[in-house]
Design an enzyme around this catalytic site. Structure first.
Site, PDB file in Angstrom:
ATOM      1  N   GLN A   1     -11.763 -12.523   4.453  1.00  0.00           N
ATOM      2  CA  GLN A   1     -12.491 -13.155   5.574  1.00  0.00           C
ATOM      3  C   GLN A   1     -13.686 -13.969   5.051  1.00  0.00           C
ATOM      4  OE1 GLN A   1     -11.011 -12.781   8.397  1.00  0.00           O
ATOM      5  NE2 GLN A   1     -12.436 -13.967   9.652  1.00  0.00           N
ATOM      6  N   ILE A   2     -14.399 -13.389   4.088  1.00  0.00           N
ATOM      7  CA  ILE A   2     -15.574 -14.076   3.527  1.00  0.00           C
ATOM      8  C   ILE A   2     -15.145 -15.352   2.786  1.00  0.00           C
ATOM      9  CG2 ILE A   2     -17.364 -13.839   1.719  1.00  0.00           C
ATOM     10  CD1 ILE A   2     -17.687 -10.894   2.716  1.00  0.00           C
TER      11      ILE A   2
ATOM     12  N   GLU B   1       2.380   8.301  -2.876  1.00  0.00           N
ATOM     13  CA  GLU B   1       1.778   9.613  -3.177  1.00  0.00           C
ATOM     14  C   GLU B   1       1.223  10.265  -1.896  1.00  0.00           C
ATOM     15  OE1 GLU B   1       0.116  10.164  -6.958  1.00  0.00           O
ATOM     16  OE2 GLU B   1       1.113   8.405  -7.776  1.00  0.00           O
TER      17      GLU B   1
ATOM     18  N   GLU C   1      -0.851   9.203   6.940  1.00  0.00           N
ATOM     19  CA  GLU C   1      -0.542  10.279   7.906  1.00  0.00           C
ATOM     20  C   GLU C   1      -0.332  11.603   7.159  1.00  0.00           C
ATOM     21  OE1 GLU C   1       0.978   7.277   7.794  1.00  0.00           O
ATOM     22  OE2 GLU C   1       0.011   6.390   9.551  1.00  0.00           O
TER      23      GLU C   1
END
Ligand SMILES: Cc1cc2nc3c(=O)[nH]c(=O)nc-3n(C[C@H](O)[C@H](O)[C@H](O)COP(=O)(O)OP(=O)(O)OC[C@H]3O[C@@H](n4cnc5c(N)ncnc54)[C@H](O)[C@@H]3O)c2cc1C
Length: 379
Positions: A335-336, A362, A366
């Site tokens: 974004q920057i 890994e 969740e």
């Protein structure tokens, strides 16, 4: 918690930084575009001890602590996270499982070779069993003096480079998760086929493939740990792997933050550097704060591991937070950079793609939450 890097950790970190800046940073874009890293680089890393960092010197390793290993991982991953995964899988999963659970014979047979360049792959996931590790269907049938392994493993990191596969298979189908066992399977054993390189979104320097086992004869002595202990060992060793993925995330996020700071000072809009705008400053402040918080969580898990403590909750918390943090930080870095952040000309585009998988392998995000909650609720 009293945490600081000691002189040895700092020296390892500095050495890794020098190596990463000289050998990885200038080539990372090319590795990404060409979907791989040269064997010569792996050999060079083996010569420097990066393939057996935590193994005792007795087995040809550097005998480092987890904390020192992590300090090096951050530097390697900040330069090229795809190379960092090879190192993480090799050290945190493959060397560690043989060292912690293997017989003396297996340790003497394989660990010195691994420390000096034999790459390992950790083969749990199958086309129909990912998060549900106990749902694997690869079979290892007892034939007296050997086991016969049949099955297919998918998304195998280092699949095309490995000299040894750590394979989880069902030895007692009636025993549920107590019916899984683990084997050291040499690449040269007849019956192994290695699939084509997967075309991935990110981490493209890393080699990911399907590996199939058709009537592969594995000597009985190549079982790692006890029969039926595979599920427990897989989860125990994943705690180490999760610390490794935390530092992959930290390395990528740090690189993205550094690029964002640099770009915000260079890029001018409205006749001034964009770093002058509070909207940009707030983004940088949030990115730096989250990065530091993640690093502290991850070093806590590493230090507790070195102290021999149970790290189930701490390793999952570190992996959960750091992988999400990395995705937040790379997104803000893009974004920057505005539209330029979406172009391959700037490295944040690669960091954006590389960070995504840290929430997947890994144990997904969740799965980390399930682990943390289970640990909390059992108290
Ligand atoms: C680049 C890459 C490299 C990898 N390297 C290796 C490797 O070296 N060795 C290896 O063994 N594996 C490797 N993996 C596999 C990785 O560990 C799995 O992709 C991961 O465990 C998830 O499994 P899955 O992809 O089958 O997703 P699934 O398990 O099918 O999950 C799909 C979605 O459902 C969610 N979900 C599943 N179960 C539950 C539940 N009970 N409750 C709530 N949500 C749930 C998941 O979180 C996920 O969002 C790699 C994967 C990638 C992408």
């Amino acid at each position: 918690m009293d945490f600081h890097l000691n002189e040895d950790d700092l020296m390892i970190k500095e050495t890794a930084r020098e190596f990463a800046e000289k050998r990885l940073l200038p080539n990372a874009q090319e590795f990404d575009e060409e979907d791989g890293m040269p064997q010569q680089l792996i050999d060079e890393m083996a010569g420097l001890g990066y393939l057996g960092m935590m193994l005792p010197e007795q087995y040809g390793g550097l005998g480092l602590t987890t904390v020192s290993f992590c300090a090096a991982m951050e530097e390697i991953c900040a330069a090229c996270a795809g190379v960092g995964i090879l190192m993480s899988v090799q050290n945190s999963l493959c060397c560690e499982i043989i060292y912690r659970f293997g017989s003396d014979h297996l340790k003497e047979k394989y660990l010195p070779k691994m420390a000096s360049g034999m790459v390992g792959s950790y083969c749990v996931t199958e086309p129909n069993a990912g998060t549900d590790v106990a749902g694997i269907s690869t079979q290892a049938v007892d034939k007296g003096d050997h086991f016969l392994i049949n099955g297919t493993k998918t998304f195998v990191t280092n699949g095309g480079q490995a000299g040894i596969f750590i394979v989880f298979a069902v030895t007692n189908p009636a025993a549920g998760n107590k019916g899984l066992s683990c084997f050291a399977v040499e690449k040269g054993f007849p019956g192994i086929s290695i699939g084509a390189k997967e075309k991935k979104c990110g981490m493209r320097a890393s080699d990911t493939r399907e590996v199939s086992f058709l009537d592969v004869k594995v000597p009985k002595e190549n079982m790692i740990g006890d029969p039926g202990a595979g599920f427990k060992m897989a989860l125990t060793i994943l705690n180490s792997g999760r610390i490794g993925v935390s530092f992959q995330s930290i390395g990528i996020a740090r690189a993205a933050l550094e690029e964002a700071v640099k770009y915000s000072k260079e890029r001018k809009q409205f006749k001034q550097p964009i770093a002058n705008f509070q909207a940009i400053q707030f983004k940088l402040a949030d990115m730096a704060t989250d990065l530091d918080a993640g690093r502290l969580l991850a070093y806590r898990a590493a230090q507790l591991k070195d102290e021999g403590k149970n790290i189930v909750r701490e390793a999952s918390m570190a992996k959960l937070f750091c992988s999400q943090m990395a995705n937040f930080v790379v997104n803000e870095a893009v974004q920057i950079h505005g539209g330029y952040g979406y172009m391959k000309e700037y490295p944040v585009e690669r960091y954006f793609r590389d960070a995504r998988v840290c929430e997947l392998y890994e144990g997904t995000t969740e799965a980390q939450k399930m682990t943390i909650a289970r640990d909390l609720l059992k108290e």
